[in-house]
Design a protein around this motif. Sequence first.
Motif, short mmCIF file in Angstrom:
data_model
loop_
_atom_site.label_atom_id
_atom_site.label_comp_id
_atom_site.label_asym_id
_atom_site.label_seq_id
_atom_site.Cartn_x
_atom_site.Cartn_y
_atom_site.Cartn_z
N ALA A 44 0.83 -1.20 0.00
CA ALA A 44 0.00 0.00 0.00
C ALA A 44 0.87 1.25 0.00
O ALA A 44 0.52 2.27 -0.61
N THR A 45 2.01 1.17 0.66
CA THR A 45 2.95 2.30 0.68
C THR A 45 3.52 2.55 -0.72
O THR A 45 3.71 3.70 -1.13
N GLY A 46 3.80 1.49 -1.46
CA GLY A 46 4.29 1.63 -2.82
C GLY A 46 3.33 2.39 -3.70
O GLY A 46 3.75 3.18 -4.57
N VAL A 47 2.03 2.19 -3.49
CA VAL A 47 1.03 2.92 -4.26
C VAL A 47 1.11 4.42 -3.95
O VAL A 47 0.90 5.25 -4.84
N VAL A 48 1.43 4.78 -2.70
CA VAL A 48 1.61 6.18 -2.34
C VAL A 48 2.64 6.85 -3.25
O VAL A 48 2.44 7.95 -3.77
N ALA B 279 -5.49 22.11 -0.38
CA ALA B 279 -5.55 22.09 1.09
C ALA B 279 -6.91 21.59 1.58
O ALA B 279 -6.98 20.77 2.51
N VAL B 280 -7.99 22.07 0.97
CA VAL B 280 -9.32 21.61 1.37
C VAL B 280 -9.46 20.11 1.12
O VAL B 280 -9.98 19.37 1.95
N GLY B 281 -8.97 19.65 -0.04
CA GLY B 281 -9.04 18.22 -0.34
C GLY B 281 -8.27 17.39 0.67
O GLY B 281 -8.76 16.35 1.15
N MET B 282 -7.06 17.82 1.04
CA MET B 282 -6.26 17.09 2.02
C MET B 282 -6.92 17.10 3.39
O MET B 282 -6.94 16.07 4.10
N ALA B 283 -7.45 18.25 3.79
CA ALA B 283 -8.08 18.35 5.10
C ALA B 283 -9.29 17.44 5.21
O ALA B 283 -9.49 16.77 6.24
N VAL B 284 -10.10 17.40 4.17
CA VAL B 284 -11.28 16.51 4.17
C VAL B 284 -10.84 15.06 4.30
O VAL B 284 -11.46 14.27 5.04
N CYS B 285 -9.77 14.68 3.60
CA CYS B 285 -9.26 13.31 3.70
C CYS B 285 -8.84 13.00 5.14
O CYS B 285 -9.13 11.92 5.66
N HIS B 286 -8.16 13.93 5.78
CA HIS B 286 -7.75 13.73 7.18
C HIS B 286 -8.97 13.52 8.09
O HIS B 286 -8.97 12.63 8.95
N ALA C 111 -13.63 -0.94 6.10
CA ALA C 111 -13.35 0.38 6.68
C ALA C 111 -11.85 0.68 6.62
O ALA C 111 -11.44 1.81 6.35
N GLY C 112 -11.04 -0.36 6.89
CA GLY C 112 -9.59 -0.18 6.82
C GLY C 112 -9.14 0.22 5.43
O GLY C 112 -8.33 1.15 5.26
N TRP C 113 -9.66 -0.46 4.43
CA TRP C 113 -9.27 -0.14 3.05
C TRP C 113 -9.81 1.23 2.63
O TRP C 113 -9.20 1.93 1.81
N ALA C 114 -10.98 1.62 3.18
CA ALA C 114 -11.50 2.97 2.89
C ALA C 114 -10.55 4.03 3.43
O ALA C 114 -10.28 5.05 2.77
N ALA C 115 -10.00 3.81 4.63
CA ALA C 115 -9.03 4.75 5.20
C ALA C 115 -7.76 4.79 4.36
O ALA C 115 -7.17 5.86 4.14
N VAL C 116 -7.32 3.62 3.89
CA VAL C 116 -6.14 3.56 3.03
C VAL C 116 -6.37 4.36 1.75
O VAL C 116 -5.50 5.11 1.28
N ALA C 117 -7.57 4.21 1.17
CA ALA C 117 -7.90 4.96 -0.05
C ALA C 117 -7.87 6.46 0.21
O ALA C 117 -7.45 7.25 -0.65
#
Length: 575
Positions: free
Chosen positions: A359-363, A391-398, A418-424
């Motif tokens: 999953a880190t490689g995808v990053v 910034a708004v997009g990143m904040a919403v993801c957080h 739920a775990g994979w949703a957080a990864v996404a």
Amino acid sequence: MVATNATPGIYDAALLRRQNLMGKSGPAALVKNFRVFSIAMFACIGGLLYGYNQGVFSGVLTMPSFQAHMGDYDSNRPQDQSRKGWLTSILELGAWFGTMLSGFMAEAASRKYGILIATGVFILGVVIQSTAISAGHNAILGGRFITGMGVGSLSMIVPMYNAEVAPPEVRGSLIALQQLAICFGIMVSFWIDYGTNYIGGTGAGQSEAAWLTPICLQLFPAVVLFAGILFMPFSPRWLVHHNREAEARKVLATLRGLPQDHELVELEFLEIKAQSLFEKRTVAEHWPHLRELTAWNTFKLQFVAIGSLFRTKAMFRRVVVATVTMFFQQWTGINAILYYAPTIFSSLGLTSNTVSLLATGVVGIVMFLATIPSVLYIDKLGRKPVLTIGAVGMAVCHIIIAVIIAKNDGRWQTHKGAGWAAVAMVWLFVFHFGYSWGPCAWIIVAEIWPLSNRPYGIALGASSNWMNNFIVGQVTPDMISGISYGTYLVFGILTFMGAGFVWFFVPETKRLTLEEMDVIFGSEGTAQADFERMEEINKEIGLETILRGAGTGGDGRLTPEEKREEITEKEAHLE
């Protein structure tokens, strides 16, 4: 180059004349200037080393063999989180120190030998880290600090070198190569971690080669850069500034693939000479005791000039824009993701270290690809909207990640979706950073300063970047173990604040001249004085005389036909 509607003068004429001689920008221009393109690509190995170091340790930290060897740096024990933060962030502390010295080193030793010295320091740091197999964790700490000094210097000197050897029509593309090289280094490091994780198995019997290999592999590109830079040309600008004008003209002609008496070579040479004289006379006016070009004066000038940025309200506003923008860039949490991605993914329910490394490689891939459109379109879209939307997009993801963790922490085995949703959401966060705050923050820092203060202003912005980078790397492990989902709430709130700061405080800077920068920052006259000094120098060294014989008006203004051509070219660019 600088030009205004009120003062057309030599700059307008020089710009258009050079454009007519050199042709258009774009991919074809890179092919035409293949020699310079190749030199810049090679120099960007320094960017690759920078990116590789940013990413490689995240995977190493989670490898069982590394945890077993380091003992009290075992990343799975909460009491060791602070030590783990030091192990990661000490690289940034070294990079901050290296950045502060890089301006002096590049000026005193040359850009070419500055890259050589920085690469040598980098190699020394890697060698010390590789001895950790027998010397223990102190070798890792010391080696990473020294390696950080190397990458910090390279992160400053390589773009400077590329900008100074590049012809104007491809300069932006060649400088942008540095950012792409950094992203490429991050991506490669993640996938190397994923591959070496299998050496000796992925469990308790894992070989120590699993973590030593990715650390030692960076020696290969570093040695190539160290040896190859000896055959690279000096920067023509550095040669001129150090009174080696005949050598500078020869190097410039070789870089352009033209004879030394070619008009384009002569025109660019005189512009470089004008810039050098401008800097020397500015120093002589503001700091007469430092006017002599000695190594010690060059060293002192870095700090004296940075201090001058705080003397007026208008200049201090620029300082705030540069340093606070870099503050918010780091507190988006991007390097928390890059440094601790496998740890973060493990906390999100990816229990297998192999899966978390995957999953880190995808990053790395997402970040690399997201950077490309920004490089191509930032001058068309503008800085403020891209930074704000990102910034708004990143904040919403957080915030979404925080909500998912709050509802599912401790229940990942039964809530794998739920775990994979957080990864996404982490992947989407990296995408938003890649096109926005990654490249755009550096653009803002580079272009808001008057000509006479630009090198020192950029150094101050870079210093803020590396220091906040260090702090984020230091506190992230404690935040993840101590406040769990609160980590993402903190980053999310700060990123929302970053969006507000950009929207309400940072002016739009695309396509603005230095004089227009003065107006929006409330320091009318600073850049105008710089401009008038440069105009006077251009007349003095004969640039105006060349232009008079090249189809321009006798006063350096554009002829009507040339002005129409310029307008047509600008309209085509905007389309």
